[in-house]
Design an enzyme around this catalytic site. Sequence first.
Site, short mmCIF file in Angstrom:
data_model
loop_
_atom_site.label_atom_id
_atom_site.label_comp_id
_atom_site.label_asym_id
_atom_site.label_seq_id
_atom_site.Cartn_x
_atom_site.Cartn_y
_atom_site.Cartn_z
N TYR A 118 0.34 -0.69 0.20
CA TYR A 118 -0.42 0.12 0.01
C TYR A 118 0.70 0.91 0.06
O TYR A 118 2.00 1.39 0.59
CB TYR A 118 -0.77 0.33 0.73
N TYR A 157 0.19 -10.35 -0.25
CA TYR A 157 0.84 -9.24 0.88
C TYR A 157 0.73 -10.67 2.35
O TYR A 157 -0.13 -10.36 2.40
CB TYR A 157 0.67 -7.71 1.31
N ARG A 167 -1.90 -12.57 3.20
CA ARG A 167 -3.82 -11.93 2.95
C ARG A 167 -3.85 -11.78 1.02
O ARG A 167 -3.04 -11.88 0.05
CB ARG A 167 -4.29 -10.45 2.65
N HIS A 170 -6.79 -8.67 -2.88
CA HIS A 170 -8.10 -8.36 -2.88
C HIS A 170 -8.30 -6.37 -2.76
O HIS A 170 -7.29 -6.09 -2.91
CB HIS A 170 -8.61 -8.28 -0.73
N HIS A 172 -10.54 -3.25 -1.71
CA HIS A 172 -11.21 -2.72 -0.53
C HIS A 172 -12.08 -1.67 -1.39
O HIS A 172 -11.96 -1.17 -2.00
CB HIS A 172 -10.64 -1.88 1.09
#
Length: 248
Positions: A118, A157, A167, A170, A172
């Site tokens: 991120y 990640y 994870r 995906h 959000h």
Amino acid sequence: MTTQDEISAEIAERHKAYVADGVEHDHAARDFAPYRSSVLRHPHQPPILVDDPDAAELHGPVFGVTDVHPRDADLTRRHAGQPLGERITVTGRILDRYGRPVRGQLVEIWQANAAGRYAHPGDDHPAPLDPNFTGVGRCLTDADGVYRFTTIRPGAYPWRNHDNAWRPAHIHFSLFGTAFTQRLVSQMYFPGDPLLPYDPVFNAVLDERARARLIAAYDHGLSAPEWSLGYRWDIVLDGPAATWAETR
């Protein structure tokens, strides 16, 4: 530290108990022990009544239709260069329980880059940042309740829930409704991801059919030649076919 095998066994035990119980729940378990931080963060006391519930609206975001520009929905054209990764188109409809379109809905997304990082100071994952990708976008649904984004498929990640925890890829999603207090937040996953069975966040949704509603469908008709692959993900706001939302 807890191993993945131990976490997977806990997930299987909770799913088995859910099926045996016979009571349907399409929302996530707030005390889902395999998702370690949920045990610490979920509320243990009843809600507190406030004198003026509308006061929260005074501190919510304020925007008009003219504040949302069409280019906000293309996360690949926000910088001087092209981001790295697999370009994808993600679209779908926002519907109510009766299948009616929800028009003029503010839809926001945020995600990791193709390397699984991120663009946020709190992310210390040693994967490269992409100077041409910040991973945030927004749009308004049209008259048919349709939203549409062009972005990059995010990478998986690591996270510190347990040993060797990863994870799945995906995106959000945030839907604001007509007021800040109506905000719903969820996550969209990708079909065929081998990490889904191992993920405590995804598996905190105990009902198998509800989990399936969090996975987008690959749609070859949405894929643009030599440009992007297409995924379709509809969001149902309430009712028996509702898409799970994190705020429940």
